[in-house]
Structure formats: structure tokens, C-alpha cells
Design an enzyme around this catalytic site. Structure first.
Site, PDB file in Angstrom:
ATOM      1  CB  SER A  23     -37.684  11.234  15.756  1.00 38.73           C
ATOM      2  OG  SER A  23     -38.939  12.376  15.850  1.00 38.73           O
ATOM      3  NE  ARG A 122     -48.840  17.655   9.962  1.00 37.18           N
ATOM      4  CZ  ARG A 122     -47.994  17.261  10.578  1.00 37.18           C
ATOM      5  NH1 ARG A 122     -47.958  16.069  11.153  1.00 37.18           N
ATOM      6  NH2 ARG A 122     -47.382  18.112  10.714  1.00 37.18           N
ATOM      7  CB  SER A 167     -39.220  21.856   9.503  1.00 34.57           C
ATOM      8  OG  SER A 167     -39.141  20.504   8.421  1.00 34.57           O
ATOM      9  CD  GLN A 169     -42.087  16.138   9.778  1.00 34.42           C
ATOM     10  OE1 GLN A 169     -42.921  16.874   9.136  1.00 34.42           O
ATOM     11  NE2 GLN A 169     -42.740  15.296  10.805  1.00 34.42           N
ATOM     12  CG  ASP A 315     -43.570  17.063  18.783  1.00 38.79           C
ATOM     13  OD1 ASP A 315     -43.890  18.146  18.135  1.00 38.79           O
ATOM     14  OD2 ASP A 315     -42.867  16.342  17.716  1.00 38.79           O
ATOM     15  NE  ARG A 346     -50.072  18.629  18.080  1.00 38.17           N
ATOM     16  CZ  ARG A 346     -48.920  17.658  17.911  1.00 38.17           C
ATOM     17  NH1 ARG A 346     -47.620  18.167  18.335  1.00 38.17           N
ATOM     18  NH2 ARG A 346     -48.976  16.603  17.533  1.00 38.17           N
ATOM     19  NE  ARG A 388     -46.111  14.623  19.665  1.00 42.87           N
ATOM     20  CZ  ARG A 388     -45.346  13.307  19.961  1.00 42.87           C
ATOM     21  NH1 ARG A 388     -45.468  13.465  21.470  1.00 42.87           N
ATOM     22  NH2 ARG A 388     -44.657  13.096  19.496  1.00 42.87           N
TER      23      ARG A 388
HETATM   24  C1  S3P Z   1     -40.146  15.546  13.625  1.00 45.47           C
HETATM   25  C2  S3P Z   1     -40.112  16.421  13.253  1.00 45.47           C
HETATM   26  C3  S3P Z   1     -40.775  17.928  14.395  1.00 45.47           C
HETATM   27  C4  S3P Z   1     -41.656  17.081  15.038  1.00 45.47           C
HETATM   28  C5  S3P Z   1     -42.382  15.311  14.714  1.00 45.47           C
HETATM   29  C6  S3P Z   1     -41.225  14.740  13.843  1.00 45.47           C
HETATM   30  C7  S3P Z   1     -39.371  14.233  12.774  1.00 45.47           C
HETATM   31  O1  S3P Z   1     -41.102  18.317  12.191  1.00 45.47           O
HETATM   32  O2  S3P Z   1     -42.869  18.253  15.484  1.00 45.47           O
HETATM   33  O3  S3P Z   1     -43.619  15.724  15.574  1.00 45.47           O
HETATM   34  O4  S3P Z   1     -39.298  13.667  13.472  1.00 45.47           O
HETATM   35  O5  S3P Z   1     -37.994  15.077  11.631  1.00 45.47           O
HETATM   36  P1  S3P Z   1     -40.954  19.304  12.121  1.00 45.47           P
HETATM   37  O6  S3P Z   1     -40.282  19.122  11.330  1.00 45.47           O
HETATM   38  O7  S3P Z   1     -42.149  19.626  11.231  1.00 45.47           O
HETATM   39  O8  S3P Z   1     -41.023  20.533  13.167  1.00 45.47           O
END
Ligand code: S3P
Length: 428
Positions: A23, A122, A167, A169, A315, A346, A388
Site C-alpha cells: 500500500s 471486481r 475501505s 481504496q 488482507d 476469500r 494470498r
Molecule cells: C488497500 C486497501 C484494502 C486492501 C488492499 C490494499 C490499499 O482494500 O484489501 O489489499 O492499499 O488501500 P479495501 O480498501 O477495498 O478494503
């Protein structure tokens, strides 16, 4: 297809370092490109996902030099990106496509994003819907929920958005859009997700404030190039932490692991299960806390997992389910519905694989119920193209009574290209 077999181990011993945090690596490439002047990144993860981000920025005119140790990024400022002449391929990387959607929505050019067969399945509406409230024009398949995505850059306006999912993201995509939007952009989330964007925005000089339950970004500040040192990825360390806990006779030191509190759910969960994990030499690197982790084999007990710890360990649930399958008693995982929309489902993937290894596991809507068994069996496991899942089942093989073969392990290169080499180094 690249199968790989792990044999039962007598112990997991020695000292390792895991590669840089995925990240933080993504964000350092993104903000380094948007900053004025030079950014240097040491400890960058050179996995396929991060290379997707790097190529995306190169295709928008950013020059970089990688001497194998340091990545140097010649940033062009917030308004320096140029229109890519081709489709941007984000590969398997959800972070790449979701974060740069927010950024590209605010540029004065057109762009198209796609990804591999897994990424194209996704959900993207979680970022596209709030971005459209900011004025973004983004078209996608499946009514605007799936890649490929076509983005017609626009002048955006700040919004206040309460995300229904925790999230990072979603939060980070809106924060990137917020660097360009009129006024302020406020993102609230139901529980705290990883805060690497907040920390790195601050490090680069953006106007960002963490508030209870969320974050506020104001446009106007230029970002300045910085030196970044990326800590080891706790999500990669997680496989070796579980390996050392479940294989009797183990003692493993994992050096330089990022221990940002929004990511240490794995340590809290495994400690609550009875795992022996010591944090040594706690320090800070580029605004992120780091420690060495000393892990010793432990008798684990089943526990109840749910609530705010879930996004802090999101994760790690595949490998937590392996630990639970080797623990005494029942482990219940709740509030983890998000696992169904990761690189693969998962919950379904781990339930199927652990059953193949003789585990006793029941799927629920938002998690699983796992009864520990005396010992897992050797088996032929299926990664379903998810890094994973592949690594978790190889770790299960260390503690099983026979070899575990995972059918397709090419996917491991998305996040942890040196995984099998490190495994061979420490498994005795
Ligand atoms: C991440 C946020 C997580 C995580 C992903 C990396 C990031 O996802 O599962 O592997 O770098 O911001 P989500 O925001 O969908 O939870």
C-alpha cells in the site's frame, strides 16, 4: 499454471526481512509523480501490482530511474500529467485502478483503465458513485460497476461523503480527487481503514486533516518531492508469523515490519489466540511506525473475531483461517463480508481449500466458523489466481502431516515475489 509443493516442517527458524509494504509503495509512486521535483523511494515493493502503478504514471509522462535499490521519481507537480496514448492496464491491482480513478477523474484529459480477468470482475461503483457526486464522468461495464472504465476528466467539486464500507481504496480515491476539487472533500467511514494516504499526503505537504471517523482534504497546496523509506509489509510478514506460531519448534525474527496501528489487527488477533509475538526496537520511518517481530511457536486457541479489528486485518483473513484450523476449539469470524470481493471470494476459497486439507470450516455470509483439528492433511489446493490464498495454503503445508501442493502460484508475484525463497530459507 505454476504448481509449488511445501513439505511438513520441523521448525521455522532464523531471521528474515520481508519486502516493502504494498500500500505504501503504491502511494509513494503516486504522490512522487504528483509532487514538484524529485522523490526517492527506498524499500519499494517491486511486485507486479506496484509495477502496474509505476507503468501507469510512466504512460502519463512521468520519468523514473530504478537502480535496484532506490526508485527516483521526477515529479511534474499536480498539473503535470499528460494524456496516456493507450489503455492503462492495472493488472490484478485493485489499489491501482480504484485510486487512480479518483486522480484521473480530475485531469483535463481522457483515459481508459482496465485489468486482468480477476480485476475486471471486481466492483468499482464504490468509488465511481461518490466520484460522480463530485462531478466525475466515468463510464464502465455492468452499468458503471466494472472495468474497463472510460474517464473524461472534469473540474470537480468537494463533497462530504459517508462511505458505507471501511475501505482505504474508496477513501484514498476521493482524497486524490480532493487534491483538485473546489473546496474541501470530507470522507467518513464506518470504522477506521488503513491511513497510509493520510500519512503520506501530510509527508508531501498536502492540506489534510484526520477527524474523528474520517478525513478532510483541501485543494490548493502543491506537493513537494520527498525521501521515502518503505517499511516491510505486515501483510507479507503475516504468513511467516503464522508459520512460526503453528509449526512446533519455531523461533523467527522478522526485521523492519510496518506496525501502523491501522494494520496490526493480525498481531492483536493472533496474540488473543495465545500467540507469542514480541515487538522489538520500535522506531519510525517516513512517518510510519516500524518494529522487529520475534515470533515463537505457541498453542493457539479459538476466539471470536469481529467489529473494528476486521478492517485492521482485512488482507490477513486467509492466513488467520489457517491459524484457526490449527488452533484448539472454535474460531468465529464475523463482519468480514468484504472478503467476498477481494482478488477472489476469500471466504469461499479458504473454506474449500481447508476442507481439502481435512479442516472443519463452515462459511457464513460475512465470515466463517472454524473448528480446529489435531493436524491438517496434505492436499492439492487451488489458489484461484489469488496470491494470498496461494501463500496461505503453502503455510498450511508446513504444519500438515503431508505435502500441500498449490496448483497456480504465479499470482504470488503480485505482492511477494520472494515468498518461496524466504520460505525455503527458514523452514527446516
Ligand atoms: C488497500 C486497501 C484494502 C486492501 C488492499 C490494499 C490499499 O482494500 O484489501 O489489499 O492499499 O488501500 P479495501 O480498501 O477495498 O478494503
Amino acid at each position: 499454471m505454476k504448481p509449488y509443493t511445501v513439505k511438513p516442517a520441523q521448525g521455522v527458524r532464523g531471521e528474515i526481512s520481508v519486502p516493502g509494504d504494498k500500500s505504501i509503495s503504491h502511494r509513494s509512486i503516486m504522490l512522487g509523480s504528483l509532487a514538484r521535483g524529485t522523490t526517492t523511494v527506498r524499500g519499494l515493493l517491486r511486485g507486479e501490482d506496484n509495477m502496474s502503478t509505476l507503468k501507469a504514471f510512466q504512460s502519463m509522462g512521468i520519468e523514473t530511474v530504478d537502480d535496484g535499490e532506490t526508485l527516483t521519481i521526477h515529479g511534474k507537480g499536480l498539473h503535470g500529467l499528460t494524456e496516456p496514448t493507450d489503455v492503462i492496464d492495472c493488472g490484478n491491482s485493485g489499489t491501482t485502478i480504484r485510486l487512480i480513478s479518483g486522480l484521473l477523474a480530475a485531469q483535463n484529459f481522457f483515459s481508459v483503465l482496465t485489468g486482468d480477468q480477476y480485476l475486471r470482475k471486481r466492483p468499482m461503483k464504490r468509488v465511481l458513485q461518490p466520484l460522480s457526486l463530485m462531478g466525475a464522468i466515468i463510464h464502465g461495464r455492468a452499468g458503471g460497476d466494472k472495468a474497463p472504465l472510460a474517464i473524461v476528466g472534469q473540474k470537480l467539486k468537494g463533497i462530504s461523503y459517508a462511505s458505507p464500507v471501511a475501505s482505504a481504496q474508496v477513501k484514498s480515491s476521493l482524497m486524490l480527487a480532493g487534491l483538485y476539487a473546489d473546496g474541501e472533500t470530507r470522507v467518513m467511514e464506518p470504522s477506521v481503514s488503513r491511513d497510509h494516504s493520510e500519512r503520506m499526503f501530510r509527508h508531501f505537504g498536502a492540506d489534510v486533516a484526520s477527524i474523528p471517523g474520517g478525513v478532510v482534504v483541501r485543494s490548493g497546496n502543491e506537493l513537494e518531492g520527498r525521501e521515502i523509506v518503505v517499511p516491510g509489509d505486515i501483510s507479507s510478514a503475516a504468513f511467516f508469523i503464522v508459520a512460526a506460531l503453528i509449526v512446533p519448534g519455531s523461533e523467527l525474527l522478522i526485521k523492519g515490519v510496518g506496525v501502523n496501528p491501522t494494520r496490526t489487527g493480525i498481531i492483536d488477533i493472533l496474540t488473543a489466540m495465545g500467540g507469542s509475538i514480541e515487538l522489538l526496537d520500535c522506531r519510525e520511518l517516513s512517518g510510519e511506525p516500524v518494529a522487529d517481530l520475534l515470533v515463537r511457536s505457541s498453542i493457539l486457541k479459538g476466539i471470536e473475531i469481529g467489529g473494528d479489528v476486521v478492517p485492521r486485518a482485512i488482507d490477513e483473513f486467509p492466513v488467520i483461517s489457517v491459524a484457526a484450523a490449527c488452533a484448539q476449539g472454535r474460531t468465529t469470524i464475523r463482519d468480514a463480508r468484504e472478503l467476498r470481493v477481494k482478488e477472489t471470494d476469500r471466504i469461499a476459497a479458504m473454506a474449500a481449500n481447508l476442507r481439502l486439507a481435512g479442516g472443519c470450516i463452515e462459511e457464513t455470509d460475512d465470515g466463517m466458523v472454524i473448528e480446529g483439528v489435531e493436524r491438517l492433511n496434505g492436499c492439492a489446493a487451488e489458489s484461484r489466481g489469488d496470491h494470498r490464498i496461494a501463500m496461505s495454503m503453502l503455510i498450511a503445508g508446513l504444519a500438515a502431516n503431508g505435502p500441500v501442493t498449490v496448483d497456480d502460484t504465479e499470482c504470488i508475484a503480485t505482492s511477494f515475489p520472494t515468498f518461496t525463497a524466504l520460505l525455503e530459507k527458514v523452514a527446516c
